[in-house]
Each structure stands twice: as C-alpha cells, then as structure tokens.
Design an enzyme around this catalytic site. Structure first.
Site, mmCIF file in Angstrom:
data_model
loop_
_atom_site.group_PDB
_atom_site.id
_atom_site.type_symbol
_atom_site.label_atom_id
_atom_site.label_comp_id
_atom_site.label_asym_id
_atom_site.label_seq_id
_atom_site.Cartn_x
_atom_site.Cartn_y
_atom_site.Cartn_z
ATOM 1 N N THR A 188 0.866 -1.174 0.000
ATOM 2 C CA THR A 188 0.000 0.000 0.000
ATOM 3 C C THR A 188 0.903 1.223 0.000
ATOM 4 O O THR A 188 1.855 1.319 0.788
ATOM 5 C CB THR A 188 -1.032 -0.012 1.143
ATOM 6 N N GLU A 189 0.632 2.142 -0.926
ATOM 7 C CA GLU A 189 1.626 3.168 -1.249
ATOM 8 C C GLU A 189 1.848 4.158 -0.123
ATOM 9 O O GLU A 189 2.818 4.915 -0.159
ATOM 10 C CB GLU A 189 1.275 3.883 -2.559
ATOM 11 N N ASN A 190 0.976 4.157 0.879
ATOM 12 C CA ASN A 190 1.222 5.044 2.017
ATOM 13 C C ASN A 190 2.277 4.494 2.978
ATOM 14 O O ASN A 190 2.565 5.161 3.974
ATOM 15 C CB ASN A 190 -0.078 5.363 2.758
#
Lengths: 224, 236, 236, 224
Positions: free
Chosen positions: A52-54
C-alpha cells in the site's frame, strides 16, 4: 454490475479471474474500490504480498469493525492489518518501489481505457470537480504490469473501453489487460484483443458494448 | 509461501553472466560480501563491470576478483585505499577501465537507478575534471551537472539479519551502499549472518524491505578482509 | 550538551511568519501533527503555502487551518478525502490555490529538496494534464518530465518517540511523508508522544537522524482527527 | 610543520584554533588526517556532533588499540566508537545530509586553495596517480561552511595558498576560511584576508609565503 448487462461475471468473479492470473509470490498493489476484492480470492497455494503506497509492504485484511489502529491504514485511508514479514517505510521508499519497477502488478479501476492502453481513472475533467490524483500516475508509470478491473460500461451505459480517452489521462499506453464483467481483454499493439468471455456472453455482445474494435482471434493464444 | 533462501553462495551466484554489471556493497571492509565475491570468483564470469565504492585490499574479496582479471571496468569513488595494490597495478597496466564518481553522486545515482529516476541535477563536481563532458545547467544562479541513474544485473551485499522474505537489517557502518544497491539490480543477492522466518523481525526497523531482495544466503561467520589479510590469505 | 526540546507546541511554532512555506506530515490522519497545527492556528500566521498530501477532514487539524483562511496555496496530491469539505468549499470559492502533484512525485520532490538535488527527471505524469507546461525529455526512448525539489521554511511532523538530539521513530503508517519533510525545511518541528534522553534509542533503528530536526515538543497523548471528528469537535 | 617555518602553531594548536571557531551544537565533518585533531580540542561547555560520510552521525573517538568493531569505522576506514544519540544510515541519506546543507561545517585538508576559494585536495593530476575522490567533492559542494586546515606551505616549500589552483579542483569558490601553522585567513570577495597571526609570526612573513595578496585590514573586523 452495470444496468446494461444481465449476465456475466459478478464483481467477486471478476476478482477471482484476476487473482487466477497472478503468479505466486507476486508483489501487488490493489487500487481502492473494486480491485480490493482480489485479496479475497487468492488461489490455494499462492501467496501475494500486498503493497500500500502510504508505506506498508505485507498488508493484511481489514481488522474487525471498531478494531485496528488509526495509524495502520491503507491508501484508501481504511484500517488494515499486517502480515508476517511486513515492513513499514517512508513515501520516498514506497514510490521508489513503484517507480523503480519493483512491484509486479497494479490492479486499478478505470473511467476509460483506450485501445492503445491509455488509462483515465482520476478525473472526469468536470469544471466543478476537485482535482485529486494520489498515487495513480506513479503506479501506472512504474509498475511492471497494470491490470484494469472494471464494469464494462458506465452506469449511464457508455462504453469504458474506447478508441481514445476523452477524460484526462492517468498515463499513456500503460494498461496490459482489462477484466470486466463481460470479458478479459488484452491491450495489444493492434488494439483490444479478446482473451476470454464471461459465461453466457458472446463476442458480439461484448463488441457492441465496446468503443473500439476487438480482435477475436487472440483469445486462444492469450489463454495458453 | 515465499522463501528466498538459497542453499549456498555458489548456487546464488550461479547465473551471473559474462559481461554483467555487478554492484558490490561495502565501504572498505565494512559490508563487503566476501563469501559471495569468492563464490563469484569460483563461478568464473568475466568481463564484468563492477560498481563499488572501493577496490578491495590485499588478495581477497574484491581485490581477488580484480586480480583474477574478471573485471573490465569499475565504477568507484575511491580505488586506492591503504593496502590496495591489485587495482593500481591493473590500472597502470591498462587492464581495467575506471569510471571515477564522487561518493555522494555514486550513492545518489544508484538510488536513482533503483527508484526509477532516470537522471538528476547535482551541484557536486561542478568546475572539476569529474564534470567534464557532462551536461550542466544553471538553476537559481548555481551551476549543476546532470547525472544518470545506474542499474545493474546483479547486486551482492552483506546483511546482519535477513528473513525468508528478504527483509534485511545491517550492522553499523556496514550498511553504507547496500540499501541502495539492493534496489538497483535485476537480481539482488544478500549474504546474512543470521536468517530468520518471516515475522521474526519488527516491521518498524527493517532497513531494506524484502521486495528489493531476490536471494538470501546464510553465511553464519562471514570473513573480514582485514583478518584475512593479516593472516596472509589469498583467494582462490 | 544538546537539547532540542521546546516546552510547548506554542513556543515551537512562535516564529512561523506570514507567507511562510510549511510542510505538514500525514497521510490522512495517520501522522497528522494536530497539536502543532492547532498551535499554528492560535499563533495567527497567514498567507501560508502548505505542502501536505491531503487537505484534512472535518473542522480540526489541517482542515481547521484552511478554514481559518491562513493558507493561500496548498501543494497536495489528494485534497478530497471523504469527510473533506473545507478545502472543496474554499477551492470552489477561489480562495485557495492548488498545485496538484502526483503522490510519488511529491514525495520525491520533497526528498530532493532536502538532499540538495535541485531537479530530476521522472516518467510519472507524462502525457497527462499534470505534465502540461513542464519540460520533458526523452531518455532511452521514454519521455520523462523535469520536476524540481521543494524546500520549506518550516516542517511540522508527528513522531512516536524522539530523543533530545532530535532522532525520531515513527508509528506504523504514520511515518509516510515525515522523514522527507524533516530534511527539507529550514526549521523542522516534531511533536512526539514520547521524548527520551540521547542514548536511549538504538542507533540502528533511528528513522530520522537528529541532524534533520530542530525542535522537539512532547505531546504525550496526541489527538486523532477521526476521534475529534466523531466527537463533533471544531478548532479553535 | 613545514621545513620553511620555524615558529607558528603546532598541528594541535591549529586544531585548537579551529575548534575555537565552532559553535556549540554544530554538526561537523572532519576530513581524514590533520583535521581529525580538531576532535581532541573541543572547548569546555561545547558539544559537536561528528558526521562520518560512510554512515554515522554521533561518531566518538577511536577505541583502544586492538579494540573496536571492524564494521564501525570512519571515512578513513579506521575504527571509531559512537556517542549517545548516534544514528546509522545509508549512503544516500548520508550524502543527503551533506549535499542538502544540513552539516554546519566541514574541515578539510588542502593541496591548494585559491584566492577565490577554489579548493584542490584530491589529486595532483600526476600521470601515474590513481585517481580517487571519495566524498570530498560532495562535502565542498554541500556543507554550509568549509574550513581548510593545512600547513601554510608544501614540504617542498611551495605556497599552498595561491592565486589560481594548478591542481585539479575539488570545488569552485567553496573555502570559507583557512587555518595554517602561520595564520587564520578568510576567503573574501576581494581575496585572502588576514584574521589572525600565529604567535611570533608577522604579516610580511605570511605574505611572503603566500601565492596571492592578503588583505591585512580585514583582521580586526573578522575577529569580532
């Protein structure tokens, strides 16, 4: 399901069909919304590692309602969990994974996909819309393969698979394969090409609902 | 089930091909993956381009790889550490090409290669011989040179602890170039003194996430260049 | 003796000036330094340019700062999270300027600003409206756009643990933009739930080294945006 | 000490004079060789935090002979220790500190310093020399202030402070101040300018041993 179709795959069946095509051990980023369903249909014997890119690799499923940590979230800002082998990292590292081609697959939703693989999925370009892009442009520019998972048509009955996108682009010539409720379709050098029809759906039915020609002869070859 | 373990350094480096670009971690002996380098010497690949901050000392590790004449070019910031005789001899004899890169530019070029940044502008080396022949451009009254990302076919690094997913922790200043090099190669191979199951490491303290690592080799008691040299060792 | 502790959020933000560029950490509520933002609202600086991935939710934190009309411009990747009404209203009323930047480009621009990299080429956004008006260049048959590093006057971030030298550890996905933002401002201010003496943290696990941090404020029980919003809070 | 001088500061006295000019709490990178002596002369009540570009902030003194960790070393590849509050990091982060202007001060040795602040300290350009640069070019390009600590002349009795460098440059117009065995000299917009003479050394003695004019009137102002 769009109102224009009465048969074909359900959302979960599309997700299952996508998951079927993902090799064991793949590093996968699932877009917010319908692509998230893929995580519920991992074939037996395979492990996918979700990014997840966060800032988390090894994302696990949602915690029970009311549980979880408000600072352990996914890119959709919903609470998630972590799997054994997970790692946290900052945004520069997270997007180094994306832009540097380290992720095997991104599964995204779409507003429009063009026959050359152009994707529009972040804005309808409407005058009063609040522009917001997040990581979509980075994902399509960097991830090795980009799958689109979508209803074949809009709620208004317009084709989402088109000759040219009219909405603002997310990226040029980035989509590899499209999974809709009606069919699996590759983006090839010669345009859309059929890989597989949903049960009860015939080719003409799909072609009529698609805004660009679909090559039919591709199917057998692509399914090998 | 994901398990990136390989049963030996030998099997982990088996497919390194002639002419490959190989990044090798380490600053001096700290972080130098001696056992992987020795396995590469045994394996025999030649015509390599090596990206590494130094050029090794004595007759072991990186110096031994150079001495075996397997390396046609080295991309390096400081190839003349005390105790380094192999590289100077080869260089003076015209048997090896050197691309000299400032240390910070080398680190950033490797990071850029791994992060999908094709090129960047830096003030380092402006006005010096190392900027000659490079594009330059003024931003805000200051001149900058354009530097390009570097990628490799293989990376060889040393970790303190790895898990089966390839997550890595390092030991002190042995960390140096390894985290960047891990990101910049098609195949990243780590030798680790300790190998644990996925889930054994705290996700908050992982330095290199497993996505950047392809092969993990357990080397429980890695040799140190200085100790080998003091013992008068040479390899093979 | 080095001690970067400030006795309150209020004193730590006292010198933020009208027209300053302020980076604010957080991805959604994770990592949002609510107490520092509220202190900035009390302090009164206006005409700010804010660099932050989102634009806040409800009537607290970043959304409250916007609502108080202290921000003339926001540099942001996703200003329309569910529950975000303040920014959309200001934007439609023409009361705030938006520079929309892809999330990864935003992260890399901040990192570049902090690392002395003035500009870089990235493939992200090529062929889209967000590349319009930007220089582009083909490297290896692929088009890339030139993006510039960003720096700020102040950075406000939230850590889990800080020591008196300003070394910081973060909590899970609250890490997000903070490590980059810490590097890119003239003055970096961290609020941390726990503050310890230098030497109490393992040097191997520090995420943000203290050199990047100027002021440490102890905020033992930081508020969460979602909890404040559920309680119907608004600030001031 | 060079053979050409019989009085002036010893190396340790030069180091002491450098340390005198470093504010409390400074982040400092000391070059290999004579600059390392600065660490032995920190004035009472001040703390400097030492950065070594191979990946450690909060470097401490050398361990006892035969002690220490071969993987806890400085940029000169010698064993060091760490202080409370130390942190390890990778090379990209280490040079982000340097290039990004986060270090307050770099103290470097020199082969030549020019009147405009050009520094040559990595190569004599000799045909048979093995070129090696390390982090010197990054340090001079990025650190806020660059002090040079050097003997005033070479062993051969040639001036190191010159009008123009003849050796390959490390950086252009980067040196802030020079500390030699004879004097402290600023690099100003108008060239070299005297800050302070070593005990027993007069201005003419220094000027004779310097390859470019030195402004004498600067001294009082600079010492304030």
């Amino acid at each position: 399901m769009t109102s224009a179709t009465t048969t074909g795959w359900t959302r979960d069946q599309i997700a299952q069909r996508v998951a079927h095509d993902i090799p064991n051990g793949s590093y996968v980023n699932l877009g917010i919304g319908i692509p998230e369903l893929v995580a519920h249909h991992v074939p037996a014997g395979r492990t996918f590692i979700y990014h997840t890119e966060n800032g988390l690799l090894g994302m696990g499923p949602s915690p029970a309602a009311g549980q979880g940590d408000p600072e352990l979230i996914n890119a959709g800002k919903r609470r998630v969990t972590m799997m054994p082998g997970a790692a946290f990292f900052d945004q520069a590292t997270s997007f180094a994974m994306i832009r540097g081609g380290h992720l095997d697959l991104s599964v995204l939703g779409a507003l429009q996909v063009a026959a050359n693989g152009d994707l529009a999925n972040w804005s309808t370009g409407a005058d009063d819309a609040i522009p917001a892009v997040g990581g979509a442009m980075d994902l399509v520019a960097g991830v090795k393969r980009v799958f689109v998972m979508t209803t074949h048509m809009t709620k208004e009955g317009e084709p989402k698979l088109v000759q040219y996108c009219t909405y603002p682009l997310t990226g040029r010539a980035v989509v590899t394969r499209i999974y809709s409720d009606l069919a699996v379709i590759d983006v090839t050098a010669r345009g859309f090409a059929l890989v597989e029809l949903a049960p009860g759906i015939n080719f003409d039915f799909v072609q009529e609902r698609t805004g660009a020609p679909i090559i039919q002869s591709h199917a057998l070859e692509a399914r090998r | 089930m994901i398990d990136k373990r390989f049963d030996s350094a030998r099997s982990a480096v088996a497919d390194i091909f002639d002419g490959a670009t190989v990044m090798i971690g380490g600053f001096g002996e700290a972080g130098s993956p001696i056992e992987l380098i020795h396995a590469l010497i045994d394996q025999g690949a030649k015509g390599l381009t090596v990206v590494s901050n130094n050029s090794g000392t004595g007759l072991v590790g990186l110096a031994a790889l150079l001495r075996a004449e397997r390396v046609s070019k080295i991309v390096c910031s400081f190839p003349k550490t005390a105790g380094s005789t192999v590289f100077p001899d080869l260089y003076r004899a015209g048997k090896i090409e050197l691309e000299l890169v400032p240390q910070g530019t080398l680190a950033e070029r490797i990071r850029a290669g791994g992060a999908g940044i094709v090129a960047f502008y830096t003030p380092t080396a402006v006005g010096t011989p190392l900027a000659q022949g490079k594009e330059s451009r003024v931003f805000g009254e200051r001149e900058h040179v354009l530097e390009h990302g570097i990628r490799a076919d293989f990376t060889l690094i040393k970790g303190r602890t790895a898990d089966t997913h390839g997550n890595i922790l390092y030991h002190r200043t042995a960390r140096n170039f390894a985290p960047m090099m891990a990101t910049a190669a098609t195949v990243t191979i780590v030798q680790a003194a300790e190998v644990v199951e996925a889930g054994a490491l705290d996700p908050e303290i992982i330095v290199t996430p497993g996505i950047f690592v392809d092969r993990v080799v357990h080397v429980p008691s890695p040799a140190l260049e200085s100790a080998l040299n003091e013992a008068g060792a040479s390899y093979p």
